[in-house]
Design a protein around this motif. Structure first.
Motif, PDB file in Angstrom:
ATOM      1  N   VAL A 107       0.908  -1.059  -0.180  1.00 27.02           N
ATOM      2  CA  VAL A 107      -0.473  -0.094   0.286  1.00 27.02           C
ATOM      3  C   VAL A 107       0.886   1.032  -0.113  1.00 27.02           C
ATOM      4  O   VAL A 107       0.411   2.072  -1.208  1.00 27.02           O
ATOM      5  CB  VAL A 107      -1.130  -0.273   0.900  1.00 27.02           C
ATOM      6  N   ASP A 108       1.891   1.294   0.684  1.00 23.61           N
ATOM      7  CA  ASP A 108       2.999   2.592   1.078  1.00 23.61           C
ATOM      8  C   ASP A 108       3.637   2.896  -0.644  1.00 23.61           C
ATOM      9  O   ASP A 108       3.843   3.428  -0.554  1.00 23.61           O
ATOM     10  CB  ASP A 108       3.824   2.171   1.929  1.00 23.61           C
ATOM     11  N   GLN A 109       3.941   2.237  -1.282  1.00 25.70           N
ATOM     12  CA  GLN A 109       4.622   1.883  -2.465  1.00 25.70           C
ATOM     13  C   GLN A 109       3.303   2.232  -3.909  1.00 25.70           C
ATOM     14  O   GLN A 109       4.263   1.988  -4.470  1.00 25.70           O
ATOM     15  CB  GLN A 109       4.962   1.023  -2.949  1.00 25.70           C
ATOM     16  N   GLY A 110       2.064   2.591  -3.482  1.00 26.85           N
ATOM     17  CA  GLY A 110       1.451   2.185  -4.433  1.00 26.85           C
ATOM     18  C   GLY A 110       1.152   0.934  -6.113  1.00 26.85           C
ATOM     19  O   GLY A 110       0.650   1.309  -6.776  1.00 26.85           O
ATOM     20  N   LYS A 111       1.581  -0.562  -4.569  1.00 28.28           N
ATOM     21  CA  LYS A 111       1.589  -1.561  -5.582  1.00 28.28           C
ATOM     22  C   LYS A 111       0.372  -2.835  -4.867  1.00 28.28           C
ATOM     23  O   LYS A 111       0.586  -3.522  -5.454  1.00 28.28           O
ATOM     24  CB  LYS A 111       3.329  -2.043  -5.211  1.00 28.28           C
ATOM     25  N   ASP A 112      -0.634  -2.299  -4.382  1.00 32.63           N
ATOM     26  CA  ASP A 112      -1.287  -2.985  -3.554  1.00 32.63           C
ATOM     27  C   ASP A 112      -2.014  -3.818  -4.801  1.00 32.63           C
ATOM     28  O   ASP A 112      -2.938  -4.409  -5.088  1.00 32.63           O
ATOM     29  CB  ASP A 112      -1.642  -2.540  -2.446  1.00 32.63           C
ATOM     30  N   GLY A 113      -2.390  -3.029  -5.282  1.00 30.59           N
ATOM     31  CA  GLY A 113      -3.633  -3.081  -6.569  1.00 30.59           C
ATOM     32  C   GLY A 113      -3.039  -3.774  -8.133  1.00 30.59           C
ATOM     33  O   GLY A 113      -3.818  -4.680  -8.332  1.00 30.59           O
ATOM     34  N   LEU A 114      -1.864  -4.215  -8.504  1.00 28.23           N
ATOM     35  CA  LEU A 114      -1.419  -4.297  -8.742  1.00 28.23           C
ATOM     36  C   LEU A 114      -0.516  -5.755  -7.883  1.00 28.23           C
ATOM     37  O   LEU A 114      -0.711  -6.472  -9.191  1.00 28.23           O
ATOM     38  CB  LEU A 114       0.451  -3.690  -9.850  1.00 28.23           C
ATOM     39  N   ALA A 115      -0.641  -5.513  -7.133  1.00 28.44           N
ATOM     40  CA  ALA A 115       0.124  -7.090  -6.399  1.00 28.44           C
ATOM     41  C   ALA A 115      -1.253  -8.007  -6.300  1.00 28.44           C
ATOM     42  O   ALA A 115      -1.230  -8.945  -6.898  1.00 28.44           O
ATOM     43  CB  ALA A 115      -0.356  -7.401  -5.030  1.00 28.44           C
ATOM     44  N   ARG A 116      -3.206  -7.334  -6.044  1.00 25.84           N
ATOM     45  CA  ARG A 116      -5.072  -8.350  -6.486  1.00 25.84           C
ATOM     46  C   ARG A 116      -3.533  -8.657  -7.664  1.00 25.84           C
ATOM     47  O   ARG A 116      -4.267  -9.856  -7.998  1.00 25.84           O
ATOM     48  CB  ARG A 116      -4.933  -7.471  -6.295  1.00 25.84           C
ATOM     49  N   GLN A 117      -3.903  -7.947  -8.885  1.00 30.57           N
ATOM     50  CA  GLN A 117      -3.500  -8.971 -10.219  1.00 30.57           C
ATOM     51  C   GLN A 117      -2.839  -9.596 -10.006  1.00 30.57           C
ATOM     52  O   GLN A 117      -3.467 -10.766 -11.212  1.00 30.57           O
ATOM     53  CB  GLN A 117      -3.429  -7.785 -11.333  1.00 30.57           C
TER      54      GLN A 117
END
Length: 408
Positions: free
Chosen positions: A180-190
């Motif tokens: 979340v802090d790095q703004g990668k939570d969305g791409l991680a979910r994909q």
């Protein structure tokens, strides 16, 4: 083994669930827990032919740890149903999902801490390294390569197996916050969702070509003998549930194929033909050699031709495609550096190779995006690289089609 492990063993905290009654109680207990469920499986790779699970470990807050022996129980469908709607936490899910699906454990949602570590750009992504970096706890490196098919399982092994899941939920929580802090939570979910629909454990065509030493066999006849030896070993390994390499190693099979012995006695006297069952199953191996010596079905020199040629040959065979690939790779490397993650996680190399070999007739961001998506790239990957790859392709020149080269 730590003092905590010893205390838990002394208090009976590492019981293996191996009866239907104990399994039912375990399912009820895990269902009463809360939050994500950490899941792991131990196999006997290198010892057994099958890649089945010989121990399944689960941990959930409020429920504790379950160590399940699936051999006497069979299907674990009741467990799968009890936790199906929860998030399952793995470390390297692609390794465990095939064997878990064999016993009816198939999650709907996962979190993969190994893949998450890659997306975060962590230098080391093994479980021990990730636990140490995030939790400050050092895990002993032991038992991962042991024969988990043995019974009874030693208590020290069980302690090791339990730790594989007991820290995983804490790791998941810290990692999720970093994403979340790095703004990668969305791409991680994909990425996590893609694992669930990806074909895992697919069998290779002509797997015998991957034997150690096969590439040194120069004649189709020697290759045919190697193939027949591999097939004979594979059938025997499947029949006895032993790892093929423990029966006769690859190097012994290819040595026999290269020597092409003219008699059973010559095979027996071949010193390079080694292995635990190289002599006890001599008739089997000699029959395979005879089959290879007499068959008219000789292997082709290059095997099944891939959809596109190996990219290492492009510089001479297709310089335009090679130029696109190099330019596209440099573009993806820039994106990887910006995102702080490995290049192969930004875009699977094969996807770039395919579009570089056979690009759209008109090259722009939209057409490159469509081509990458058709190959299997996730939406975030398409968004991250399409414009830069399209620009790189245009800069090196728009190419002619390669249909004639693919057919040659």
């Amino acid at each position: 083994m730590t003092q905590a492990d010893e205390a838990r063993i002394a208090n009976g905290g590492l019981e293996v669930i191996d009866t239907p009654e104990a399994f039912a109680r375990g399912v009820a207990r895990i269902a009463e827990g809360e939050g994500p469920v950490a899941v792991d499986a131990e196999r006997a790779s290198g010892y057994r032919y099958s890649d089945r699970a010989y121990l399944v470990q689960l941990y959930r807050r409020g429920a504790g740890t379950l160590l399940i022996d699936p051999l006497p129980i069979g299907s674990l469908a009741a467990l799968g149903e009890a936790i199906h709607d929860e998030e399952w936490v793995f470390h390297a899910a692609t390794q465990d999902l095939p064997c878990l699906r064999e016993i009816d454990l198939d999650p709907a949602t996962i979190f993969d801490t190994e893949l998450g570590a890659r997306l975060l750009g962590m230098e080391r992504v093994g479980l021990g390294a990730v636990v140490e970096e995030l939790l400050g706890i050092t895990l002993a490196k032991a038992h991962s390569a042991d024969d988990w098919s043995v019974r009874p399982l030693p208590t020290s092994w069980l302690a090791y197996a339990a730790l594989d899941v007991e820290l995983l939920v804490d790791v998941r929580d810290l990692m999720a916050q970093r994403l979340v802090d790095q703004g990668k939570d969305g791409l991680a979910r994909q990425e996590f969702d893609d694992i669930l629909v990806r074909e895992l454990g697919a069998k290779r065509s002509e797997p015998w070509r991957r034997m150690n030493g096969y590439s040194k066999l120069r004649t189709p006849r020697a290759q045919a003998i190697a193939r027949e030896l591999w097939l004979a070993r594979d059938a025997y390994a499947r029949e006895t549930d032993n790892a093929p390499g423990r029966i006769v190693p690859d190097r012994a099979l290819t040595a026999a194929a290269a020597a092409m012995p003219s008699s059973r006695g010559a095979l027996q006297g071949l010193k390079e033909f080694t292995g635990r069952e190289s002599r006890s199953q001599l008739d089997r191996w000699w029959a395979a050699i005879e089959a290879g010596r007499s068959t008219t079905d000789l292997p082709s020199r290059r095997g099944e031709r891939p959809a596109i040629p190996p990219h290492r040959s492009w510089a001479h065979r297709a310089p335009d495609a090679d130029a696109r690939l190099r330019a596209g790779r440099a573009a993806v490397e820039r994106v990887a550096e910006t995102l702080g993650m490995p290049v192969e996680n930004v875009l699977t190399p094969d996807y770039l190779r395919r579009v570089a070999w056979e690009p759209p007739t008109t090259i722009d961001t939209a057409t490159i995006a469509a081509a990458l998506a058709a190959s299997g790239a996730r939406p975030w990957q398409v968004d991250a690289v399409s414009e830069l790859v399209a620009r790189a392709f245009v800069e090196v020149g728009q190419p002619p089609a390669h249909a004639d080269e693919t057919a040659s």
